[in-house]
Design a protein around this motif. Structure first.
Motif, PDB file in Angstrom:
ATOM      1  N   ARG A   1      35.974  19.630   8.465  1.00  0.00           N
ATOM      2  CA  ARG A   1      36.601  19.380   7.023  1.00  0.00           C
ATOM      3  C   ARG A   1      36.206  17.709   6.669  1.00  0.00           C
ATOM      4  N   ASP A   2      36.289  16.842   7.717  1.00  0.00           N
ATOM      5  CA  ASP A   2      36.203  15.592   7.433  1.00  0.00           C
ATOM      6  C   ASP A   2      34.620  15.406   7.093  1.00  0.00           C
ATOM      7  N   ALA A   3      33.643  15.946   7.558  1.00  0.00           N
ATOM      8  CA  ALA A   3      32.292  15.934   7.428  1.00  0.00           C
ATOM      9  C   ALA A   3      31.896  16.372   5.984  1.00  0.00           C
ATOM     10  N   PHE A   4      32.511  17.474   5.854  1.00  0.00           N
ATOM     11  CA  PHE A   4      32.300  18.164   4.400  1.00  0.00           C
ATOM     12  C   PHE A   4      33.058  17.276   3.236  1.00  0.00           C
TER      13      PHE A   4
ATOM     14  N   VAL B   1      27.310   7.441 -19.398  1.00  0.00           N
ATOM     15  CA  VAL B   1      27.371   8.320 -20.585  1.00  0.00           C
ATOM     16  C   VAL B   1      28.373   7.745 -21.426  1.00  0.00           C
ATOM     17  N   LEU B   2      29.875   7.531 -20.799  1.00  0.00           N
ATOM     18  CA  LEU B   2      30.988   7.195 -21.586  1.00  0.00           C
ATOM     19  C   LEU B   2      31.344   5.852 -21.887  1.00  0.00           C
ATOM     20  N   GLY B   3      30.569   5.142 -20.925  1.00  0.00           N
ATOM     21  CA  GLY B   3      30.627   3.531 -21.148  1.00  0.00           C
ATOM     22  C   GLY B   3      32.222   3.112 -20.475  1.00  0.00           C
ATOM     23  N   VAL B   4      32.813   3.788 -19.389  1.00  0.00           N
ATOM     24  CA  VAL B   4      33.988   3.539 -18.937  1.00  0.00           C
ATOM     25  C   VAL B   4      33.765   3.353 -17.260  1.00  0.00           C
ATOM     26  N   PHE B   5      34.527   2.737 -16.938  1.00  0.00           N
ATOM     27  CA  PHE B   5      34.717   2.876 -15.235  1.00  0.00           C
ATOM     28  C   PHE B   5      35.517   4.285 -14.824  1.00  0.00           C
ATOM     29  N   ILE B   6      34.939   4.788 -14.105  1.00  0.00           N
ATOM     30  CA  ILE B   6      35.589   6.076 -13.591  1.00  0.00           C
ATOM     31  C   ILE B   6      36.194   5.838 -12.284  1.00  0.00           C
ATOM     32  N   LYS B   7      37.730   6.186 -12.086  1.00  0.00           N
ATOM     33  CA  LYS B   7      38.329   6.119 -10.975  1.00  0.00           C
ATOM     34  C   LYS B   7      38.079   7.323 -10.084  1.00  0.00           C
ATOM     35  N   LEU B   8      37.826   6.967  -8.855  1.00  0.00           N
ATOM     36  CA  LEU B   8      37.491   8.279  -7.830  1.00  0.00           C
ATOM     37  C   LEU B   8      38.432   8.514  -6.833  1.00  0.00           C
ATOM     38  N   PRO B   9      38.807   9.560  -6.789  1.00  0.00           N
ATOM     39  CA  PRO B   9      39.922  10.037  -5.848  1.00  0.00           C
ATOM     40  C   PRO B   9      39.313  10.319  -4.347  1.00  0.00           C
ATOM     41  N   ILE B  10      39.989  10.791  -3.303  1.00  0.00           N
ATOM     42  CA  ILE B  10      39.479  11.162  -2.091  1.00  0.00           C
ATOM     43  C   ILE B  10      39.239  12.588  -2.326  1.00  0.00           C
ATOM     44  N   PRO B  11      38.117  13.205  -2.012  1.00  0.00           N
ATOM     45  CA  PRO B  11      38.049  14.609  -2.300  1.00  0.00           C
ATOM     46  C   PRO B  11      39.217  15.408  -1.592  1.00  0.00           C
ATOM     47  N   ASN B  12      39.573  16.565  -2.037  1.00  0.00           N
ATOM     48  CA  ASN B  12      40.496  17.373  -1.066  1.00  0.00           C
ATOM     49  C   ASN B  12      39.475  18.650  -0.700  1.00  0.00           C
ATOM     50  N   VAL B  13      39.485  18.970   0.759  1.00  0.00           N
ATOM     51  CA  VAL B  13      38.635  20.190   1.028  1.00  0.00           C
ATOM     52  C   VAL B  13      39.592  20.990   1.896  1.00  0.00           C
ATOM     53  N   ASN B  14      39.634  22.225   1.244  1.00  0.00           N
ATOM     54  CA  ASN B  14      40.500  23.387   2.442  1.00  0.00           C
ATOM     55  C   ASN B  14      39.635  24.550   2.284  1.00  0.00           C
TER      56      ASN B  14
ATOM     57  N   PHE C   1      32.935  27.309  -2.585  1.00  0.00           N
ATOM     58  CA  PHE C   1      32.058  28.008  -1.769  1.00  0.00           C
ATOM     59  C   PHE C   1      32.291  29.325  -1.070  1.00  0.00           C
ATOM     60  N   THR C   2      31.311  30.403  -1.265  1.00  0.00           N
ATOM     61  CA  THR C   2      31.921  31.535  -0.744  1.00  0.00           C
ATOM     62  C   THR C   2      32.035  31.584   0.712  1.00  0.00           C
ATOM     63  N   GLU C   3      32.920  32.451   1.505  1.00  0.00           N
ATOM     64  CA  GLU C   3      33.224  32.237   2.644  1.00  0.00           C
ATOM     65  C   GLU C   3      32.104  32.488   3.585  1.00  0.00           C
ATOM     66  N   ASP C   4      30.993  33.280   3.069  1.00  0.00           N
ATOM     67  CA  ASP C   4      29.796  33.407   3.926  1.00  0.00           C
ATOM     68  C   ASP C   4      29.025  32.325   4.108  1.00  0.00           C
ATOM     69  N   SER C   5      29.093  31.175   3.046  1.00  0.00           N
ATOM     70  CA  SER C   5      28.428  29.875   3.307  1.00  0.00           C
ATOM     71  C   SER C   5      28.815  29.009   4.358  1.00  0.00           C
ATOM     72  N   VAL C   6      29.973  29.201   4.841  1.00  0.00           N
ATOM     73  CA  VAL C   6      30.657  28.194   5.649  1.00  0.00           C
ATOM     74  C   VAL C   6      29.671  28.164   7.189  1.00  0.00           C
ATOM     75  N   PRO C   7      29.270  28.992   7.592  1.00  0.00           N
ATOM     76  CA  PRO C   7      28.653  28.900   9.070  1.00  0.00           C
ATOM     77  C   PRO C   7      27.255  28.126   8.651  1.00  0.00           C
ATOM     78  N   ARG C   8      26.461  28.612   7.671  1.00  0.00           N
ATOM     79  CA  ARG C   8      25.327  27.690   7.160  1.00  0.00           C
ATOM     80  C   ARG C   8      25.777  26.156   6.712  1.00  0.00           C
ATOM     81  N   LEU C   9      26.877  25.941   6.279  1.00  0.00           N
ATOM     82  CA  LEU C   9      27.150  24.517   6.005  1.00  0.00           C
ATOM     83  C   LEU C   9      27.608  23.800   7.427  1.00  0.00           C
ATOM     84  N   ARG C  10      28.186  24.450   8.313  1.00  0.00           N
ATOM     85  CA  ARG C  10      28.574  23.875   9.552  1.00  0.00           C
ATOM     86  C   ARG C  10      27.302  23.639  10.299  1.00  0.00           C
ATOM     87  N   GLU C  11      26.214  24.525  10.330  1.00  0.00           N
ATOM     88  CA  GLU C  11      24.910  24.321  10.762  1.00  0.00           C
ATOM     89  C   GLU C  11      24.463  23.083  10.428  1.00  0.00           C
ATOM     90  N   LYS C  12      24.261  22.853   8.961  1.00  0.00           N
ATOM     91  CA  LYS C  12      23.705  21.655   8.350  1.00  0.00           C
ATOM     92  C   LYS C  12      24.664  20.370   9.076  1.00  0.00           C
TER      93      LYS C  12
END
Length: 334
Positions: A145-148, A166-179, A317-328
């Motif tokens: 989870r931390d890596a992703f 594109v918009l000419g403004v400063f974008i405030k960025l969050p910490i992505p939520n991964v679950n 991401f599909t559930e089937d994608s998770v093993p491949r993402l872990r490998e990468k």
């Protein structure tokens, strides 16, 4: 043996691990790690940060606030910002607050060495093997989870940089939520995005390298006119829809390209589709519930500074994608 007190301040274990491994082998460091700005500032006060590698997007206290506090308190620290937020304005603000250099994530070892050499810090003479052993002694462990979350953070920053231009403004960025969400939990997450308003949503599928999913970009209807004003445009309904499709292409495309680069896969993107326009979130869920099962969900909310405008992005991401993402990710980390 003398050593240079170095603080690595980042909320991601993966980012700290990557930075520590990227340090030049001929510099002897005594490494301290901090997972947010409050911890980092306290470590600097205690003398653990002659050199600081500082993230910008962190909980508790972000990197900009840390830099401001260093100046206000008169603390001596040579700061190199290492961030996924690569907006020109983010670079300008960090340097105006005293950062000596700015590197984009993930930090290139040669660029990191160049930035460290540019600090003018006196480097004690030690054997390279001793210096390397001192630097690598504290590598943090990294969960999936931390890596992703960290690679999503980098991808998010790439998209924000394009959106800011594109918009000419400063974008405030969050910490992505991964679950990893069951379908019912996903519906609740989508419902949380509504805030009692009507929405328009763009969906774009992607597939490649054993990974597949859908990106969902949600616009709050009350804010669409404000976005049009930023672009100095008076739009009818058709033109507004085209604007939303263009913005979705920028945000989703840049995020997916950022993920593709880091994971070393090629993601082919489908055509963006309008899931619902001017409809409540319950309708979006009802229309699409058969397509979303158990999923790895990345939630990102882009905010526009000084404006009550935000875009909610979900990468599903599909559930089937998770093993491949872990490998990468394992390959990236080891």
């Amino acid at each position: 043996m003398s050593a240079i007190p170095l603080l690595v301040c980042d909320d991601s274990n993966m980012a700290r691990k990557q930075l520590i491994r990227a340090l030049p082998s001929n510099w002897p460091f005594r490494i301290t790690q901090a997972s947010n700005g409050v911890e980092g500032l306290e470590a600097i006060r205690q003398g653990a940060g002659q050199v600081v590698l500082l993230d910008l997007t962190m909980p508790e206290l972000d990197g900009f606030a840390v830099l401001a506090a260093l100046r206000q308190e008169g603390l001596k620290a040579e700061v190199i910002v290492v961030s996924g937020d690569v907006q020109e304005e983010a670079v300008r603000r960090a340097k105006a607050l005293g950062a000596k250099a700015f590197l984009k994530k993930p930090a290139d070892p040669l660029q990191l060495a160049e930035a460290l050499n540019g600090l003018g810090v006196e480097v004690p003479l030690v054997r390279p093997a001793d210096a390397e052993r001192m630097a690598l002694a504290q590598l943090p462990s990294v969960s999936f989870r931390d890596a992703f979350r960290e690679i999503s953070n980098v991808a998010m920053g790439r998209a924000a940089e394009l959106l800011a231009r594109v918009l000419g403004v400063f974008i405030k960025l969050p910490i992505p939520n991964v679950n990893i969400l069951e379908v019912g939990e996903l519906h609740m997450a989508l419902a949380d995005a509504q805030r009692g308003e009507r929405l328009s949503a763009i969906c774009q599928g992607y597939i490649g390298g054993g990974v597949a999913g859908e990106a969902l970009l949600i616009f709050h209807d009350a804010e669409i006119d404000d976005v049009a004003k930023l672009l100095n445009a008076h739009m009818d309904e058709s033109a507004k829809l085209e604007m939303l499709l263009d913005l979705a292409s920028i945000i989703i495309g840049a995020c997916l390209n950022g993920l593709s680069e880091q994971l070393n896969i090629t993601l082919s993107q489908g055509h963006p589709l309008v899931l619902g326009q001017h409809c409540p979130i319950e309708d979006l869920i009802r229309i699409n519930q058969r397509r979303w099962k158990r999923t790895l969900a990345v939630e990102i909310s882009y905010g526009l500074e000084d404006l009550d405008i935000r875009f909610d992005l979900m990468l599903l991401f599909t559930e089937d994608s998770v093993p491949r993402l872990r490998e990468k990710l394992d390959f990236l980390l080891n």
